[in-house]
Design a protein around this motif. Structure first.
Motif, mmCIF file in Angstrom:
data_model
loop_
_atom_site.group_PDB
_atom_site.id
_atom_site.type_symbol
_atom_site.label_atom_id
_atom_site.label_comp_id
_atom_site.label_asym_id
_atom_site.label_seq_id
_atom_site.Cartn_x
_atom_site.Cartn_y
_atom_site.Cartn_z
ATOM 1 N N LYS A 146 0.766 -1.085 0.032
ATOM 2 C CA LYS A 146 -0.202 -0.007 0.131
ATOM 3 C C LYS A 146 0.848 1.401 -0.060
ATOM 4 O O LYS A 146 0.527 2.317 -0.604
ATOM 5 C CB LYS A 146 -1.017 -0.007 1.392
ATOM 6 N N VAL A 147 2.059 1.333 0.734
ATOM 7 C CA VAL A 147 2.712 2.445 0.717
ATOM 8 C C VAL A 147 3.454 2.699 -0.466
ATOM 9 O O VAL A 147 3.606 3.718 -0.849
ATOM 10 C CB VAL A 147 3.600 2.211 2.075
ATOM 11 N N ARG A 148 4.000 1.401 -0.978
ATOM 12 C CA ARG A 148 4.879 1.830 -2.347
ATOM 13 C C ARG A 148 3.846 2.212 -3.458
ATOM 14 O O ARG A 148 4.208 2.939 -4.463
ATOM 15 C CB ARG A 148 5.331 0.496 -2.662
ATOM 16 N N TYR A 149 2.501 1.762 -3.413
ATOM 17 C CA TYR A 149 1.695 2.069 -4.534
ATOM 18 C C TYR A 149 0.696 3.147 -4.288
ATOM 19 O O TYR A 149 -0.414 3.297 -4.748
ATOM 20 C CB TYR A 149 0.936 0.715 -4.872
ATOM 21 N N ARG A 150 1.098 3.932 -3.183
ATOM 22 C CA ARG A 150 0.060 4.895 -2.703
ATOM 23 C C ARG A 150 -0.511 5.668 -3.822
ATOM 24 O O ARG A 150 -1.737 5.841 -3.837
ATOM 25 C CB ARG A 150 0.790 5.576 -1.580
ATOM 26 N N ALA A 151 0.334 6.357 -4.525
ATOM 27 C CA ALA A 151 -0.090 7.264 -5.806
ATOM 28 C C ALA A 151 -1.024 6.522 -6.563
ATOM 29 O O ALA A 151 -1.849 7.201 -7.163
ATOM 30 C CB ALA A 151 1.070 7.869 -6.398
ATOM 31 N N GLN A 152 -0.694 5.585 -6.800
ATOM 32 C CA GLN A 152 -1.374 4.624 -8.178
ATOM 33 C C GLN A 152 -2.594 4.132 -7.598
ATOM 34 O O GLN A 152 -3.715 4.293 -8.064
ATOM 35 C CB GLN A 152 -0.713 3.456 -8.535
ATOM 36 N N ILE A 153 -2.894 3.931 -6.212
ATOM 37 C CA ILE A 153 -3.963 3.460 -5.596
ATOM 38 C C ILE A 153 -5.125 4.658 -5.544
ATOM 39 O O ILE A 153 -6.155 4.599 -5.733
ATOM 40 C CB ILE A 153 -3.817 2.663 -4.156
ATOM 41 N N GLN A 154 -4.496 5.718 -5.311
ATOM 42 C CA GLN A 154 -5.222 6.998 -5.044
ATOM 43 C C GLN A 154 -5.748 7.578 -6.371
ATOM 44 O O GLN A 154 -6.641 7.955 -6.566
ATOM 45 C CB GLN A 154 -4.216 8.165 -4.629
ATOM 46 N N ARG A 155 -5.039 7.108 -7.527
ATOM 47 C CA ARG A 155 -5.147 7.402 -8.859
ATOM 48 C C ARG A 155 -6.604 6.655 -9.216
ATOM 49 O O ARG A 155 -7.511 6.959 -9.906
ATOM 50 C CB ARG A 155 -4.164 7.506 -9.788
ATOM 51 N N MET A 156 -6.203 5.309 -8.732
ATOM 52 C CA MET A 156 -7.298 4.259 -9.187
ATOM 53 C C MET A 156 -8.626 4.237 -8.526
ATOM 54 O O MET A 156 -9.933 4.546 -9.243
ATOM 55 C CB MET A 156 -6.943 2.947 -8.789
ATOM 56 N N GLN A 157 -8.671 5.112 -7.443
ATOM 57 C CA GLN A 157 -9.877 5.494 -6.563
ATOM 58 C C GLN A 157 -10.683 6.809 -7.122
ATOM 59 O O GLN A 157 -11.722 6.840 -7.087
ATOM 60 C CB GLN A 157 -9.514 5.745 -5.172
ATOM 61 N N GLU A 158 -9.717 7.613 -7.413
ATOM 62 C CA GLU A 158 -10.211 8.624 -8.421
ATOM 63 C C GLU A 158 -10.924 8.325 -9.587
ATOM 64 O O GLU A 158 -12.037 8.728 -9.957
ATOM 65 C CB GLU A 158 -9.188 9.906 -8.637
ATOM 66 N N CYS A 159 -10.286 7.403 -10.413
ATOM 67 C CA CYS A 159 -11.084 6.943 -11.581
ATOM 68 C C CYS A 159 -12.170 6.237 -11.336
ATOM 69 O O CYS A 159 -13.228 6.463 -12.067
ATOM 70 C CB CYS A 159 -10.037 5.900 -12.111
ATOM 71 N N ILE A 160 -12.136 5.465 -10.162
ATOM 72 C CA ILE A 160 -13.467 4.655 -9.916
ATOM 73 C C ILE A 160 -14.580 5.878 -9.624
ATOM 74 O O ILE A 160 -15.625 5.406 -9.971
ATOM 75 C CB ILE A 160 -13.191 3.425 -8.758
ATOM 76 N N GLN A 161 -14.386 6.570 -8.813
ATOM 77 C CA GLN A 161 -15.241 7.558 -8.347
ATOM 78 C C GLN A 161 -15.779 8.262 -9.708
ATOM 79 O O GLN A 161 -16.913 8.373 -9.927
ATOM 80 C CB GLN A 161 -14.776 8.407 -7.609
ATOM 81 N N GLN A 162 -14.969 8.606 -10.626
ATOM 82 C CA GLN A 162 -15.599 9.203 -11.951
ATOM 83 C C GLN A 162 -16.294 8.280 -13.052
ATOM 84 O O GLN A 162 -17.559 8.528 -13.340
ATOM 85 C CB GLN A 162 -14.398 9.598 -12.753
ATOM 86 N N ILE A 163 -15.750 7.013 -12.919
ATOM 87 C CA ILE A 163 -16.453 6.186 -13.384
ATOM 88 C C ILE A 163 -18.048 5.814 -12.890
ATOM 89 O O ILE A 163 -19.049 5.668 -13.550
ATOM 90 C CB ILE A 163 -15.890 4.626 -13.443
ATOM 91 N N THR A 164 -18.018 5.808 -11.646
ATOM 92 C CA THR A 164 -19.335 5.602 -10.841
ATOM 93 C C THR A 164 -20.280 6.821 -11.256
ATOM 94 O O THR A 164 -21.451 6.604 -11.346
ATOM 95 C CB THR A 164 -19.122 5.489 -9.428
ATOM 96 N N ALA A 165 -19.862 7.979 -11.110
ATOM 97 C CA ALA A 165 -20.406 9.246 -11.538
ATOM 98 C C ALA A 165 -20.933 9.164 -12.906
ATOM 99 O O ALA A 165 -22.150 9.356 -13.375
ATOM 100 C CB ALA A 165 -19.924 10.565 -11.116
ATOM 101 N N LYS A 166 -20.126 8.774 -13.698
ATOM 102 C CA LYS A 166 -20.534 8.689 -15.150
ATOM 103 C C LYS A 166 -21.468 7.702 -15.650
ATOM 104 O O LYS A 166 -22.546 7.946 -16.235
ATOM 105 C CB LYS A 166 -19.255 8.388 -16.129
ATOM 106 N N ILE A 167 -21.443 6.309 -14.858
ATOM 107 C CA ILE A 167 -22.347 5.262 -14.920
ATOM 108 C C ILE A 167 -23.652 5.957 -14.399
ATOM 109 O O ILE A 167 -24.926 5.674 -15.181
ATOM 110 C CB ILE A 167 -21.951 4.157 -14.227
ATOM 111 N N ALA A 168 -23.747 6.689 -13.287
ATOM 112 C CA ALA A 168 -25.162 6.960 -12.983
ATOM 113 C C ALA A 168 -25.612 7.914 -13.692
ATOM 114 O O ALA A 168 -27.014 8.060 -14.118
ATOM 115 C CB ALA A 168 -24.757 7.731 -11.259
ATOM 116 N N THR A 169 -24.823 8.952 -14.373
ATOM 117 C CA THR A 169 -25.453 9.913 -15.378
ATOM 118 C C THR A 169 -25.903 9.259 -16.481
ATOM 119 O O THR A 169 -27.000 9.651 -17.179
ATOM 120 C CB THR A 169 -24.429 10.812 -15.562
#
Length: 158
Positions: free
Chosen positions: A80-103
């Motif tokens: 988790k520590v080593r991939y922190r930035a990538q995990i955070q970016r994945m979470q942001e992408c998943i939030q965007q995806i969820t919002a777009k799917i709802a729209t």
């Protein structure tokens, strides 16, 4: 595991966002098309075909993401520590995806109601046209009967 698995996951999510953006664009175009008085059925069919292809692409992206994630899950959780930035970016992408799917889902429901309304109007117009044709035919037939006068001076004794 090296950065490749995490990069593949990120690329998959970003590609999914791009596909969802295309679906949003098509959804908007479909909505504009359905608002028109005269429905362009050919373009509507094209849009529905393109949406079907994009839905297939989303499904393939989901399957690919899941298979890569299943192989790399342990490494990501443990690092988790080593991939922190990538995990955070994945979470942001998943939030965007969820919002777009709802729209998209909300737009699909709106478009479905508009399409049903368009079909109802078309059906009513067809019924009205059929009724007018029937009235005109009845009028024509009745007028032909009025003008058909039997001879008044006919010798029936033959």
């Amino acid at each position: 595991m090296d950065q490749n698995g995490v990069q593949i996951l990120l690329q998959s999510l970003e590609k999914k966002i791009q596909v969802l953006d295309q679906m949003l664009r098509l959804n908007k175009e479909q909505e504009e098309l359905l608002k028109e008085e005269r429905l362009n059925m050919d373009r509507l069919d094209q849009i529905l075909e393109e949406q079907g292809q994009l839905a297939g692409a989303l499904e393939r992206l989901d399957e690919g993401f899941e298979s890569v994630y299943d192989r790399t899950r342990e490494e990501i959780i443990n690092g988790k520590v080593r991939y922190r930035a990538q995990i955070q970016r994945m979470q942001e992408c998943i939030q965007q995806i969820t919002a777009k799917i709802a729209t998209i889902n909300a737009g699909n429901m709106r478009n479905k109601m508009m399409m049903e309304s368009q079909y109802k109007k078309q059906k009513q117009a067809l019924a009205k046209s059929k009724q007018r044709t029937q009235v005109a035919r009845n009028y024509y037939n009745s007028m032909n009967k009025l003008n058909n006068v039997q001879p008044q001076f006919y010798d029936s004794k033959k």
